[in-house]
Enzyme design. Structure first.
Site, PDB file in Angstrom:
ATOM      1  N   ARG A   3      14.817 -48.697 -56.096  1.00  0.00           N
ATOM      2  CA  ARG A   3      14.777 -48.055 -54.781  1.00  0.00           C
ATOM      3  C   ARG A   3      15.247 -49.055 -53.740  1.00  0.00           C
ATOM      4  O   ARG A   3      15.230 -50.276 -53.960  1.00  0.00           O
ATOM      5  CB  ARG A   3      13.364 -47.572 -54.442  1.00  0.00           C
ATOM      6  CG  ARG A   3      12.326 -48.674 -54.274  1.00  0.00           C
ATOM      7  CD  ARG A   3      11.032 -48.113 -53.715  1.00  0.00           C
ATOM      8  NE  ARG A   3       9.945 -49.090 -53.675  1.00  0.00           N
ATOM      9  CZ  ARG A   3       9.764 -50.001 -52.722  1.00  0.00           C
ATOM     10  NH1 ARG A   3      10.638 -50.081 -51.725  1.00  0.00           N
ATOM     11  NH2 ARG A   3       8.736 -50.829 -52.751  1.00  0.00           N
TER      12      ARG A   3
ATOM     13  N   ASN B 121      14.777 -51.221 -50.368  1.00  0.00           N
ATOM     14  CA  ASN B 121      13.550 -51.865 -49.905  1.00  0.00           C
ATOM     15  C   ASN B 121      13.602 -52.321 -48.452  1.00  0.00           C
ATOM     16  O   ASN B 121      12.979 -51.710 -47.604  1.00  0.00           O
ATOM     17  CB  ASN B 121      13.190 -53.049 -50.803  1.00  0.00           C
ATOM     18  CG  ASN B 121      11.788 -53.558 -50.537  1.00  0.00           C
ATOM     19  OD1 ASN B 121      10.876 -52.765 -50.344  1.00  0.00           O
ATOM     20  ND2 ASN B 121      11.604 -54.869 -50.517  1.00  0.00           N
TER      21      ASN B 121
ATOM     22  N   ASP C 119       7.380 -61.908 -47.976  1.00  0.00           N
ATOM     23  CA  ASP C 119       7.774 -60.497 -47.936  1.00  0.00           C
ATOM     24  C   ASP C 119       8.888 -60.326 -46.905  1.00  0.00           C
ATOM     25  O   ASP C 119       9.845 -61.073 -46.901  1.00  0.00           O
ATOM     26  CB  ASP C 119       6.536 -59.642 -47.638  1.00  0.00           C
ATOM     27  CG  ASP C 119       6.666 -58.213 -48.138  1.00  0.00           C
ATOM     28  OD1 ASP C 119       7.734 -57.615 -47.983  1.00  0.00           O
ATOM     29  OD2 ASP C 119       5.670 -57.679 -48.671  1.00  0.00           O
TER      30      ASP C 119
END
Length: 286
Positions: free
Chosen positions: A96, A98, A193
């Site tokens: 997918r 991100n 992240d």
């Protein structure tokens, strides 16, 4: 510094915050939801997406540009419609889209990832005027960022599972060089992240499992650390009326029932003030 609580949403995987036209936009990837929050009026709106939605960014054209699981699309808030732009990696159904960032020419640099967070099938792509092109950046399991410096010459690609950030010099044509190691983390800090750059080229990174967001200078030195009362800090956006307000998304994903009980604010939106403001706004050329 300690982050303050701003908004209760309880997101499973809050991500993709962006300050657009006087409001905070963000997503809950796993709940397929787009949010818009106006801090001045406290108005919160949300839209249901047809699939996992990773980010939402401003466009110089009609609507906004958002990512669905299989590719970027144009999102029209007035109608809630999603208009596909391109398919990405159709041969990898477990992947997918991100995270993403916009460069000075309006190109969107975005990454894919293995939704199971195991295989190194995540790649970085470039969306330029409606056309998606692959880049030469090495594949990883979970891509984050990329963050682009204010002058548009440097790109910071976060390899989340590798706990490192690679810095690339990029040409005016959008070609990255071979890259060099910008940051390497031991694991005690949590997993790096989402990443963004501020007006001085500092790199802000949220740390999943690290209860913090941290800013690094263009040379890689830690300059600021902001602590959170929740473990999973995913990404920040800079905005507000003066560009000095940070907004952070967080996540409940990966927390046990006991950890969720100890972290009742997990998945909510947090805020803090910063010394260096946001970079000038960039809008996608798509």
């Amino acid at each position: 510094m300690q982050a303050g609580h701003l908004l209760s949403v309880g997101a499973t995987l809050g991500e993709g915050p962006a300050w657009i036209d006087g409001a905070l936009w963000f997503v809950d990837i796993k709940q397929d939801t787009i949010f818009r929050f106006d801090p001045a009026t406290k108005d919160l709106r949300k839209w249901q997406a047809p699939d996992h939605v990773g980010w939402i960014l401003p466009s110089a054209n009609t609507g906004l540009i958002a990512s669905l699981k299989t590719g970027p699309c144009r999102f029209l808030p007035d109608t809630g419609a999603f208009e596909p732009i391109a398919q990405v990696q159709p041969d990898l159904p477990d992947n997918r889209l991100n995270d993403a960032g916009i460069d000075g020419q309006g190109r969107i640099w975005f990454g894919t990832m293995d939704n199971l967070e195991q295989s190194e099938t995540g790649r970085i792509f470039l969306l330029d005027k409606g056309t998606v092109m692959p880049t030469n950046l090495a594949p990883v399991a979970i891509t984050n960022g990329p963050a682009i410096s204010p002058d548009g010459t440097r790109l910071y690609h976060v390899d989340t599972l590798g706990r490192k950030v690679i810095r690339y010099m990029i040409s005016a044509e959008g070609t990255p060089d071979a890259g060099d190691l910008f940051l390497q983390f031991s694991g005690d800090e949590g997993h790096p992240d989402g990443a963004i750059c501020d007006a001085e080229g500092g790199v802000w990174i949220g740390f999943f499992g690290g209860s913090a967001a941290r800013r690094f200078s263009p040379e890689g030195a830690l300059t600021h650390e902001v602590n959170f009362p929740v473990s999973n800090v995913t990404k920040i956006a800079l905005g507000g009326t003066d560009g000095h307000t940070a907004f952070a998304t967080t996540a409940r994903q990966g927390l046990s029932d006991e950890e969720c009980a100890r972290q009742p604010l997990a998945g909510d939106i947090f805020t803090f003030r910063v010394e260096v403001p946001a970079s000038p706004e960039r809008r996608a050329n798509t």
